[in-house]
Design a protein around this motif. Structure first.
Motif, PDB file in Angstrom:
ATOM      1  N   ALA A 225       0.837  -1.206   0.000  1.00  0.00           N
ATOM      2  CA  ALA A 225       0.000   0.000   0.000  1.00  0.00           C
ATOM      3  C   ALA A 225       0.866   1.248   0.000  1.00  0.00           C
ATOM      4  N   TRP A 226       1.962   1.220   0.769  1.00  0.00           N
ATOM      5  CA  TRP A 226       2.887   2.356   0.783  1.00  0.00           C
ATOM      6  C   TRP A 226       3.524   2.571  -0.596  1.00  0.00           C
ATOM      7  N   LEU A 227       3.932   1.482  -1.223  1.00  0.00           N
ATOM      8  CA  LEU A 227       4.562   1.594  -2.537  1.00  0.00           C
ATOM      9  C   LEU A 227       3.593   2.189  -3.564  1.00  0.00           C
ATOM     10  N   ARG A 228       2.329   1.791  -3.464  1.00  0.00           N
ATOM     11  CA  ARG A 228       1.345   2.339  -4.404  1.00  0.00           C
ATOM     12  C   ARG A 228       1.086   3.815  -4.111  1.00  0.00           C
ATOM     13  N   LEU A 229       1.114   4.170  -2.830  1.00  0.00           N
ATOM     14  CA  LEU A 229       0.952   5.583  -2.483  1.00  0.00           C
ATOM     15  C   LEU A 229       2.127   6.390  -3.010  1.00  0.00           C
ATOM     16  N   ASP A 230       3.310   5.819  -2.888  1.00  0.00           N
ATOM     17  CA  ASP A 230       4.525   6.508  -3.317  1.00  0.00           C
ATOM     18  C   ASP A 230       4.522   6.770  -4.823  1.00  0.00           C
ATOM     19  N   ARG A 231       3.791   5.958  -5.572  1.00  0.00           N
ATOM     20  CA  ARG A 231       3.728   6.125  -7.022  1.00  0.00           C
ATOM     21  C   ARG A 231       2.534   6.976  -7.458  1.00  0.00           C
ATOM     22  N   THR A 232       1.793   7.502  -6.483  1.00  0.00           N
ATOM     23  CA  THR A 232       0.563   8.244  -6.773  1.00  0.00           C
ATOM     24  C   THR A 232       0.727   9.708  -6.403  1.00  0.00           C
ATOM     25  N   ARG A 233       0.011  10.567  -7.093  1.00  0.00           N
ATOM     26  CA  ARG A 233       0.001  11.982  -6.716  1.00  0.00           C
ATOM     27  C   ARG A 233      -0.871  12.151  -5.483  1.00  0.00           C
ATOM     28  N   ALA A 234      -0.233  12.175  -4.318  1.00  0.00           N
ATOM     29  CA  ALA A 234      -0.968  12.199  -3.061  1.00  0.00           C
ATOM     30  C   ALA A 234      -1.776  13.478  -2.883  1.00  0.00           C
ATOM     31  N   ASP A 235      -1.346  14.563  -3.539  1.00  0.00           N
ATOM     32  CA  ASP A 235      -2.080  15.818  -3.364  1.00  0.00           C
ATOM     33  C   ASP A 235      -3.466  15.749  -4.012  1.00  0.00           C
ATOM     34  N   GLY A 236      -3.704  14.707  -4.807  1.00  0.00           N
ATOM     35  CA  GLY A 236      -5.017  14.543  -5.409  1.00  0.00           C
ATOM     36  C   GLY A 236      -5.926  13.632  -4.613  1.00  0.00           C
TER      37      GLY A 236
ATOM     38  N   GLY B  18      -6.752   8.332   4.574  1.00  0.00           N
ATOM     39  CA  GLY B  18      -7.052   7.119   5.330  1.00  0.00           C
ATOM     40  C   GLY B  18      -7.977   6.193   4.568  1.00  0.00           C
ATOM     41  N   ALA B  19      -9.033   6.754   3.977  1.00  0.00           N
ATOM     42  CA  ALA B  19      -9.976   5.943   3.208  1.00  0.00           C
ATOM     43  C   ALA B  19      -9.294   5.361   1.970  1.00  0.00           C
ATOM     44  N   TRP B  20      -8.451   6.165   1.317  1.00  0.00           N
ATOM     45  CA  TRP B  20      -7.749   5.706   0.120  1.00  0.00           C
ATOM     46  C   TRP B  20      -6.831   4.542   0.461  1.00  0.00           C
ATOM     47  N   LEU B  21      -6.074   4.673   1.538  1.00  0.00           N
ATOM     48  CA  LEU B  21      -5.146   3.621   1.938  1.00  0.00           C
ATOM     49  C   LEU B  21      -5.880   2.352   2.355  1.00  0.00           C
ATOM     50  N   THR B  22      -7.009   2.504   3.054  1.00  0.00           N
ATOM     51  CA  THR B  22      -7.790   1.337   3.460  1.00  0.00           C
ATOM     52  C   THR B  22      -8.303   0.592   2.244  1.00  0.00           C
ATOM     53  N   THR B  23      -8.780   1.349   1.250  1.00  0.00           N
ATOM     54  CA  THR B  23      -9.272   0.731   0.020  1.00  0.00           C
ATOM     55  C   THR B  23      -8.156   0.021  -0.722  1.00  0.00           C
ATOM     56  N   VAL B  24      -6.999   0.663  -0.828  1.00  0.00           N
ATOM     57  CA  VAL B  24      -5.862   0.048  -1.524  1.00  0.00           C
ATOM     58  C   VAL B  24      -5.406  -1.211  -0.793  1.00  0.00           C
ATOM     59  N   THR B  25      -5.321  -1.151   0.528  1.00  0.00           N
ATOM     60  CA  THR B  25      -4.919  -2.325   1.306  1.00  0.00           C
ATOM     61  C   THR B  25      -5.913  -3.459   1.108  1.00  0.00           C
ATOM     62  N   GLY B  26      -7.200  -3.123   1.090  1.00  0.00           N
ATOM     63  CA  GLY B  26      -8.213  -4.141   0.842  1.00  0.00           C
ATOM     64  C   GLY B  26      -8.040  -4.794  -0.517  1.00  0.00           C
ATOM     65  N   ARG B  27      -7.721  -3.991  -1.530  1.00  0.00           N
ATOM     66  CA  ARG B  27      -7.530  -4.528  -2.881  1.00  0.00           C
ATOM     67  C   ARG B  27      -6.304  -5.447  -2.931  1.00  0.00           C
ATOM     68  N   VAL B  28      -5.228  -5.045  -2.265  1.00  0.00           N
ATOM     69  CA  VAL B  28      -4.023  -5.880  -2.214  1.00  0.00           C
ATOM     70  C   VAL B  28      -4.350  -7.215  -1.543  1.00  0.00           C
ATOM     71  N   CYS B  29      -5.076  -7.162  -0.433  1.00  0.00           N
ATOM     72  CA  CYS B  29      -5.430  -8.377   0.296  1.00  0.00           C
ATOM     73  C   CYS B  29      -6.347  -9.274  -0.526  1.00  0.00           C
ATOM     74  N   LEU B  30      -7.264  -8.660  -1.260  1.00  0.00           N
ATOM     75  CA  LEU B  30      -8.168  -9.444  -2.107  1.00  0.00           C
ATOM     76  C   LEU B  30      -7.374 -10.229  -3.143  1.00  0.00           C
ATOM     77  N   ASP B  31      -6.379  -9.590  -3.752  1.00  0.00           N
ATOM     78  CA  ASP B  31      -5.534 -10.282  -4.732  1.00  0.00           C
ATOM     79  C   ASP B  31      -4.786 -11.441  -4.085  1.00  0.00           C
ATOM     80  N   LEU B  32      -4.277 -11.232  -2.872  1.00  0.00           N
ATOM     81  CA  LEU B  32      -3.556 -12.291  -2.170  1.00  0.00           C
ATOM     82  C   LEU B  32      -4.488 -13.445  -1.827  1.00  0.00           C
ATOM     83  N   LEU B  33      -5.707 -13.129  -1.405  1.00  0.00           N
ATOM     84  CA  LEU B  33      -6.669 -14.179  -1.069  1.00  0.00           C
ATOM     85  C   LEU B  33      -7.056 -14.994  -2.290  1.00  0.00           C
TER      86      LEU B  33
END
Length: 306
Positions: free
Chosen positions: A45-56, A61-76
């Protein structure tokens, strides 16, 4: 020497990410049941944030939670595909990674109220859900993420996503054993179990177990571990197994295992097993034992000394 603006921005972004790390790890742990995989998901999730324009990003918190959920879904989904292979036989003995802490020295009721944890019994049930069901249940019921946001992750309509969570909720309610939340009563039952084991008193062991008690032992995926991993039901059958392994009771110390009183068997500074216990009306209804050497070696025991 002054930092370049980009470096200052990167540092601030990292600081903002750290403010959310605790919740992100909690989300990933509930999704995956693995502390190592949860750390990996948060790092991704951090790596994806680092590649994203955070100012947009309006709500980080909601963005990171969603991204983490998506990463976990792929792993599952990847994990589910692997389980379809013959090597996945016997997975029903799986016991998730436990979170260990010292038992509270103060008011156990207050400690329980302030414990941000989840029971291993519930995590075992979550392992039986389809990945999308688990995601919908965890994000909505445990972290109050709106169904509209979850729908974009699972690529379903909000109404269909709501149904996913509803099915998961029903399964969790039906399959998760009821348990006494009082740590004091839990402790009494676990101490009675240990005392009977150490004394080799078979009838005393039976007396502290519910007639329909279930023992789930996860010894890992090695050839020897598969043979040792098992699900056992019934007080006398479970007591027989405990009687044969009573030497471990001599190594056991009480600990807070996730949200309940359990035990950690330690020898030469290394954990040999961790047991999560569910108690109802003073009787033990469930024993969840992790004895997989590889996973035990990764556990952090420092909190037990707190």
């Amino acid at each position: 020497m002054r930092e370049e603006p980009d470096a200052r921005g990167q540092q601030r972004l990292a600081e903002r990410f750290e403010e959310h790390r605790g919740q992100l790890k909690a989300v990933a742990y509930r999704m995956l049941g693995s502390l190592t995989e949860a750390e990996d998901a948060v790092q991704e999730a951090w790596l994806r944030l680092d590649r994203t324009r955070a100012d947009g990003i309006d709500n980080l918190g909601a963005w990171l939670t969603t991204v983490t959920g998506r990463v976990c879904l792929d792993l599952l989904r990847s994990r589910t595909a692997r389980r379809e292979e013959p090597m996945a036989e016997g997975f029903d003995t799986f016991v998730p990674d436990p979170v260990l802490r010292a038992l509270p020295q103060g008011d156990p009721e207050q400690e329980a109220l302030h414990t941000d944890s989840v029971g291993l019994a519930l995590l075992v049930v979550l392992e039986t859900l389809e990945p999308a069901e688990r995601l919908a249940f965890v994000l909505h019921d445990m972290f109050s993420v709106p169904f509209d946001d979850i729908a974009t992750i699972v690529e379903r309509s909000p109404a269909a996503t709501r149904q996913l969570a509803s099915r998961a909720r029903r399964r969790a309610r039906e399959a998760t054993p009821a348990a006494d939340p009082d740590l004091g009563r839990q402790r009494q039952a676990v101490e009675a179990f240990l005392a009977a084991s150490r004394a080799g008193d078979f009838e005393a062991l039976v007396s502290v177990l519910h007639p329909d008690v279930v023992l789930r032992a996860d010894a890992g995926a090695s050839a020897a571990g598969v043979a040792a991993s098992k699900v056992v039901r019934g007080a006398r059958t479970v007591a027989t197994g405990a009687f044969h392994f009573r030497h471990l009771a001599g190594l056991a110390r009480l600990a807070l295992v996730n949200d309940a009183v359990g035990t950690v068997a330690v020898s030469e500074g290394r954990p040999r097993s961790v047991t999560y216990v569910t108690v109802v009306d003073g009787l033990i209804t469930g024993l969840y034992i992790l004895s997989d050497p590889e996973r035990l070696a990764r556990l952090d025991l420092t909190a037990l000394e707190a």
